[in-house]
Design a protein around this motif. Structure first.
Motif, PDB file in Angstrom:
ATOM      1  N   ARG A 120       0.837  -1.209   0.000  1.00 59.00           N
ATOM      2  CA  ARG A 120       0.000   0.000   0.000  1.00 59.00           C
ATOM      3  C   ARG A 120       0.867   1.253   0.000  1.00 59.00           C
ATOM      4  NH1 ARG A 120      -1.511   2.549   4.556  1.00 59.00           N
ATOM      5  NH2 ARG A 120      -2.953   4.249   4.267  1.00 59.00           N
ATOM      6  N   ASP A 123       2.501   1.732  -3.402  1.00 61.05           N
ATOM      7  CA  ASP A 123       1.524   2.251  -4.376  1.00 61.05           C
ATOM      8  C   ASP A 123       1.280   3.743  -4.164  1.00 61.05           C
ATOM      9  OD1 ASP A 123       1.278  -0.206  -5.546  1.00 61.05           O
ATOM     10  OD2 ASP A 123      -0.628  -0.725  -4.553  1.00 61.05           O
ATOM     11  N   LYS A 124       1.200   4.152  -2.896  1.00 63.22           N
ATOM     12  CA  LYS A 124       1.005   5.585  -2.600  1.00 63.22           C
ATOM     13  C   LYS A 124       2.191   6.404  -3.100  1.00 63.22           C
ATOM     14  CE  LYS A 124      -0.565   6.865   1.479  1.00 63.22           C
ATOM     15  NZ  LYS A 124      -1.806   7.602   1.425  1.00 63.22           N
ATOM     16  N   SER A 125       3.400   5.897  -2.880  1.00 63.76           N
ATOM     17  CA  SER A 125       4.609   6.617  -3.332  1.00 63.76           C
ATOM     18  C   SER A 125       4.634   6.706  -4.854  1.00 63.76           C
ATOM     19  CB  SER A 125       5.865   5.896  -2.846  1.00 63.76           C
ATOM     20  OG  SER A 125       5.869   5.822  -1.454  1.00 63.76           O
ATOM     21  N   ARG A 127       2.041   6.679  -6.913  1.00 58.99           N
ATOM     22  CA  ARG A 127       1.034   7.661  -7.341  1.00 58.99           C
ATOM     23  C   ARG A 127       1.523   9.090  -7.094  1.00 58.99           C
ATOM     24  NH1 ARG A 127      -2.275   6.840 -10.929  1.00 58.99           N
ATOM     25  NH2 ARG A 127      -3.557   8.551 -10.188  1.00 58.99           N
TER      26      ARG A 127
END
Length: 140
Positions: A120, A123-125, A127
């Motif tokens: 998670r 994925d945040k990094s 984006r």
């Protein structure tokens, strides 16, 4: 007559009081002459077949349809005939009792695994880098 809510739960006809009132809505010239809406009263506190747990869940589910004395009042006026409105109101009462008899399973709280948390955050990094690349180019 007896209504079978569940295999082990039976509501007898004498537990339900049916009265007929004037209905709003369709009916033509008949609407002002005949009381076609069915109003049923079911006294949950005096019904011997209901358990205390079932009464408590019924109180929660019925909400404003249950009086302080424990009487469930349902009005049916969907149809133009008394008999169909009576059947509709009784069926709605039985559905309400079935919902009250169904005890939801308790959710067991779980936590995400370390791999899921890492994925998670990755994925945040990713984006965030994509969105940063959408900005105006820096002046040199």
């Amino acid at each position: 007559m007896a209504y079978h809510v569940l295999p082990d739960l039976v509501i007898h006809d004498d537990d339900i009081v049916v009265t007929y009132i004037h209905a709003s809505g369709p009916g033509g010239q008949n609407v002002n002459k005949v009381a076609t809406a069915a109003q049923i009263r079911f006294d949950a506190t005096r019904c011997a077949t209901l358990t205390s747990r079932l009464r408590a869940r019924l109180r929660l589910l019925a909400g404003s349809r249950m009086t302080r004395d424990g009487v469930v009042i349902l009005t049916a006026q969907r149809f133009r005939s008394q008999s169909r409105n009576r059947e509709d109101a009784i069926e709605r009462l039985l559905d309400l009792l079935r919902q009250a008899a169904h005890v939801p399973t308790r959710r067991i709280a779980t936590r995400p695994s370390r791999t899921q948390r890492r994925r998670r955050m990755d994925d945040k990094s990713r984006r965030a880098r994509i969105k940063q690349g959408r900005g105006r180019p820096m002046a040199e």
